[in-house]
Design a protein around this motif. Structure first.
Motif, PDB file in Angstrom:
ATOM      1  N   PHE A 155       0.820  -1.199   0.000  1.00  8.67           N
ATOM      2  CA  PHE A 155       0.000   0.000   0.000  1.00  8.67           C
ATOM      3  C   PHE A 155       0.856   1.251   0.000  1.00  8.67           C
ATOM      4  N   LEU A 164      -5.735   7.414  -0.490  1.00  6.50           N
ATOM      5  CA  LEU A 164      -5.140   6.125  -0.824  1.00  6.50           C
ATOM      6  C   LEU A 164      -4.494   6.245  -2.191  1.00  6.50           C
ATOM      7  N   ILE A 167      -2.981   0.311  -3.514  1.00  2.00           N
ATOM      8  CA  ILE A 167      -3.153  -0.881  -2.684  1.00  2.00           C
ATOM      9  C   ILE A 167      -3.411  -2.047  -3.611  1.00  2.00           C
ATOM     10  N   TYR A 171      -5.789  -6.781  -0.198  1.00  4.24           N
ATOM     11  CA  TYR A 171      -6.680  -6.105   0.756  1.00  4.24           C
ATOM     12  C   TYR A 171      -8.042  -6.780   0.792  1.00  4.24           C
ATOM     13  N   ILE A 179     -11.857  -2.797  -2.708  1.00  2.53           N
ATOM     14  CA  ILE A 179     -10.926  -1.664  -2.775  1.00  2.53           C
ATOM     15  C   ILE A 179     -11.685  -0.386  -3.115  1.00  2.53           C
TER      16      ILE A 179
END
Length: 979
Positions: A155, A164, A167, A171, A179
């Motif tokens: 990430f 963000l 990533i 995840y 996501i």
């Protein structure tokens, strides 16, 4: 990690002799340049189809097609191949058309050999930039391939976690959320972190935002309710000013790892430019500007020529001096310059430009001027910086891995690696470059490594274990996973993989084996055995269990046969426990008797636990032969009972205070005396837990005595009151001695505690009896004689007078005498200790007492003070408390009159009763509680004495003072409130 080799150049010029001359100078200027020449663009296109070239250099004016047309044909086949237009026919129109067609560089032929130096540099720079972009693309591909192979979550957030940046799909596997949801709410990943771990994760995030690396383990609770343990390794990325601009790292699913592809995006833009001429002066006086200047500077060409006469005005102040110096050095060395710097556009934006120019003689004036070409490279600079950040991110991501990352060729040469390889092996990067990777392993595992590389190249993947050998000779066990990928530059198959240090795993495996051996030995030494049974009827016994039951080593019973071993009196207990475990999954523990196969009776301790998630339901436990323990327990119980009897007879308890640890260890009787949990007290608790149970009236004194004894390492003896577990007041005598070391440091404080409540009661009762006898004698000698004298006198008068006017006085005296007699009887008979204390409502008791006393005085009133109307319950003898309040109310009415106003209220640790009557003189306040004291004609003189006795019997205190309205105020303190 790029390597620059030979630069293959295709030069197309219709003048073969000039083309050969250019080739000679280029190859002489740069030994890496290899030039192939063609005299016709069509032949050049054919050559491009047959061979690979790193750069094309072309003339403009050629018979079959011009350089722009040749450029367009090349771009149709290879859009990214560097293309330099090197022509003697220069014009603004040609330059503009070349830029629009996607030319890499534009260079006008000149005189002298310095132009070949410039051309060689242009070729080298163009090829370097092209190769750099290829390396970035290759690196992106390799990192994406790594993301596909790793189980870790990679990430990148911005510095404050509000955005963000990247990533991978791990995840979704680990968190169980999409996501897309995380992109919409970057901090939402915290919602699924276990509540007990969430705060430390927030602290880790704050630590990273403050510029510090972090490693943390925590739990993720997935939407389905199951949770996973993960380990996060993260570190901040700082800009040149030291500010945190990104936070990168990886999260490893310690429970179940998955892979995710890394997504990277690169945008490269080509922007148009403009040509200019300015005087050869440091202020850059402009003579003319042609082309698309407005899109770059914000100014039209006319504004630049007429309003911005000095080009220096739009150059960024921080770059002006350096740019002029760079220009002079370039012109002095090569007659040309090629600079990159910043300008401030009309709208205030800062933009990066590339300025390429040459010093010429103005044909009109003969003065030296600068002709140049400016392009907006802001996007290019930004792309380069983004590429650098991406490259940095990829390198940092790989370096952040706790695993080693590597790329090896088919021959086993190490091509690429992360920092972890250097850290573990101890070799410098220069030593690792192209090393035979098998040399990094112990000799007996090198062939294993070579075979695993061959397997990965041949089959596409391989996994193997081997011991790495550090430069210091240390062996470290690793597990390696390799995947075959194609090198995008050279087209060769290579093995890319990760290696994980499995030292802990190997150690655990060895430890597990050791534990198995230890368990077998422990079973024998500790007379232990393990067992397991399931709902499908399966029963497993270890050798230890068989030994306890005196059966053969091969004996494996059914569940029913196993239960038959239990003593008939205990069989129902074990059968019920087994049934409950199998049906409801409840664990059990019990001490029971068995009859062995040899006919011996033994005591065993069996403990069972139902295995989570086992199908069929399985119960596992152990059995221990505790026959000898039971025999010792019986002996200890007998001895303990004898000791308990001795302690109970002497009301004795023991303590030992470990001073340096502040840990007091006491027996159960001692703990109960101080209302402390006996189980905890036997392990040791802080001294303050005992001190807090000491009566408030004695606590300060006892603490001071303890401090003095500890300071002097002396002996201790003190009598004081405590509140026990039942809330009763008990008198105790404590004796002990402080033991110290040679330096006088106090270490331990052992002692004994004796309950002297009964002794104190007897002492107090004896004292009170003596006082009551004295009081009674005084009353008989004085107070009883006075009313009787009145009666005698009145009777005498009645006889002589013959009328009844004296009879009311006789009745009043008789009434007073009766009350005196009642008080005397209470002092003589009831004036003993109070009964048991229990929670009593003070307000309800006040109401009851006033109802009894207040009725005869109809004008008298009772109200409550401004304090809280009811603080709850107090611990008291209800009957005695009512009598106390009745006497205080009666005292107020007798001395304050029928219209007296009585107020009841609270003080910090008790309550008060005051009136608005005449009050009590200061000189009399010390004697008001003595028997016989009264200023009212009808008073008995015993009411306040009874009040004081009730107060003292409760362990309270009472004092008399002046009320707010001048009347008498009685304050009762030391009261314990309950709720």
């Amino acid at each position: 990690m790029s390597t620059v080799g030979t630069i293959r150049v295709l030069h197309v010029d219709d003048d073969p002799s000039f083309a050969d001359l250019v080739a000679t100078f280029l190859e002489r200027e740069h030994d890496r340049i290899n030039v192939h020449t063609e005299s016709d663009p069509s032949d050049g296109l054919d050559r491009l189809a047959e061979q690979e070239f790193d750069c094309v250099v072309s003339d403009y004016d050629m018979p079959s097609r011009n350089g722009i047309e040749f450029l367009e044909a090349v771009r149709d086949r290879n859009p990214d191949l560097p293309f330099i237009l090197f022509t003697g026919k220069g014009s603004e129109e040609i330059a503009s058309d070349a830029i629009s067609a996607g030319v890499t560089d534009y260079l006008q032929k000149g005189s002298g050999t310095s132009q070949y130096v410039v051309l060689a540099n242009r070729i080298s720079n163009a090829v370097e930039q092209h190769r750099a972009r290829q390396v970035v693309q290759e690196t992106e591909q390799k990192l994406s391939e790594l993301a596909d192979r790793t189980d870790d979550l990679l990430f990148m957030f911005n510095g404050d976690w509000s955005e963000l940046l990247f990533i991978n799909s791990a995840y979704e596997e680990i968190w169980g959320r999409s996501i897309a949801d995380l992109e919409d709410a970057p901090s939402s990943f915290l919602d699924l972190i276990h509540p007990e771990d969430r705060q430390k994760v927030r602290q880790s995030m704050e630590q990273l935002s403050n510029g510090n690396s972090s490693q943390i383990e925590y739990r993720v609770v997935r939407p389905e309710g199951d949770y996973r343990w993960v380990r996060g390794d993260s570190k901040p990325v700082l800009n040149e000013q030291g500010d945190v601009v990104r936070i990168v790292g990886h999260v490893r699913d310690i429970t179940d790892q998955r892979e995710r592809e890394l997504h990277l995006k690169t945008i490269i833009d080509n922007l148009p430019g403009y040509v200019y001429r300015h005087e050869y002066e440091s202020e850059y006086p402009l003579q003319f500007v042609k082309g698309d200047a407005e899109s770059i500077t914000g100014y039209t060409t006319t504004e630049l020529e007429e309003n911005i006469r000095l080009a220096e005005e739009i150059i960024h102040p921080d770059d002006r001096e350096d740019i002029w110096t760079e220009l002079l050095e370039g012109i002095e060395a090569r007659g040309r310059f090629d600079s990159t710097y910043r300008i401030i556009a009309k709208d205030g934006d800062v933009r990066w430009i590339r300025d390429q120019g040459t010093l010429i003689e103005d044909p009109a004036t003969g003065n030296e001027v600068i002709d140049g070409f400016i392009t907006d490279i802001s996007s290019q600079i930004e792309r380069e910086r983004r590429l650098e950040r991406q490259q940095t991110f990829m390198d940092e991501s790989l370096d952040a891995l706790q695993d080693v990352y590597y790329v090896v060729s088919e021959d086993g040469e190490l091509i690429r690696w992360n920092e972890r390889v250097s850290e573990i092996s101890g070799y410098a990067d220069s030593e690792l470059d192209n090393i035979d990777i098998s040399a990094l392993f112990v000799e007996e595992h090198r062939e294993r490594i070579t075979d695993s590389i061959d397997e990965a190249i041949q089959t596409g993947a391989s996994t193997t274990r081997a011991d790495a050998l550090t430069v210091d000779g240390e062996r470290i066990p690793f597990e390696f996973r390799k995947t075959r990928v194609r090198d995008p530059v050279h087209g060769e198959a290579v093995a890319v993989g990760v290696g994980r240090d499995i030292s802990e795993q190997v150690q655990r495996e060895r430890e597990l084996e050791r534990i198995r051996d230890f368990f077998t030995e422990a079973e024998q030494l500790g007379e232990l055995g393990a067992w397991e049974f399931s709902t499908d009827g399966t029963v497993v016994w270890t050798d230890g269990t068989r030994r306890i039951h005196d059966v053969d080593p091969e004996f494996t019973p059914t569940l029913e046969e196993a239960l038959e071993f239990f003593h008939p009196e205990d069989r129902e207990t074990i059968e019920q426990a087994v049934t409950t475990a199998l049906e409801r999954g409840e664990s059990y523990e019990a001490d029971l008797r068995i009859n062995t196969a040899e006919g011996d009776q033994r005591w065993i301790r069996t403990r069972a636990k139902v295995l989570d998630g086992a199908d069929p339901r399985t119960v596992r436990g152990f059995v221990q032969n505790i026959t000898a323990q039971k025999e010792r327990e019986q002996e200890l119980q007998t001895a303990h009972a004898q000791l308990e009897n001795a302690i109970e007879a002497g009301a004795l308890g023991t303590w030992e205070w470990h001073i340096q640890e502040d840990r007091v260890v006491v027996d159960r009787e001692f703990a109960n005396t101080f209302d402390v949990d006996p189980d905890r007290a036997q392990d040791g608790v802080e001294l303050n837990e005992f001190v807090s149970s000491i009566h408030t009236a004695d606590r300060d004194r006892v603490e001071a005595e303890i401090d003095e004894t500890v300071e002097t390492c002396g002996d201790f003896e003190s009598e004081y009151r405590v509140l026990d577990a039942d809330g009763d007041v008990r008198w105790v005598l404590a004796r002990g001695t402080v033991n110290g070391d040679a330096d006088g440091t106090p270490l331990s404080f052992p002692g004994v505690l004796i309950d002297i409540t009964e002794r104190k009661r007897m002492e107090r009762e004896l004292h009170q009896q003596n006082e009551r006898l004295n009081e009674f004698a005084g009353v008989v000698s004085h107070d009883l004689r006075s009313p009787l004298s009145v009666i005698e006198g009145r009777v005498e008068l009645a006889r002589g007078d013959g009328e009844n006017e004296h009879l009311p006085a006789i009745e009043s005296a008789v009434d007073r005498m009766n009350r005196i007699i009642e008080d005397l009887l209470w002092l003589a008979r009831e004036g003993r200790d109070i009964g048991s204390l229990e929670p009593v409502s003070l307000r309800d008791t006040v109401e009851d007492a006033w109802a009894i006393v207040g009725d005869p005085a109809a004008d008298a009133t009772m109200n409550y003070g401004d304090e809280d109307g009811d603080r709850g319950l107090i611990k008291a003898d209800s009957d005695r408390l009512t009598q106390l309040l009745e006497n205080l109310f009666r005292n107020a009415i007798e001395h304050g009159g029928d219209d007296v106003r009585v107020t009841v209220g609270f003080v910090d640790d008790g309550f008060y009763v005051e009136d608005d009557g005449p009050g009590i003189p200061d000189d009399d306040r010390d004697t008001v509680f003595e028997a016989g004291y009264s200023t009212a004609e009808s008073g008995t003189g015993f009411g306040l004495r009874i009040v004081k006795q009730i107060v003292e019997a409760h362990g309270w205190e009472i004092r008399v003072t002046r009320g707010r309205d001048g009347g008498a105020r009685f304050e009762v303190t030391g009261v314990e409130f309950d709720g």
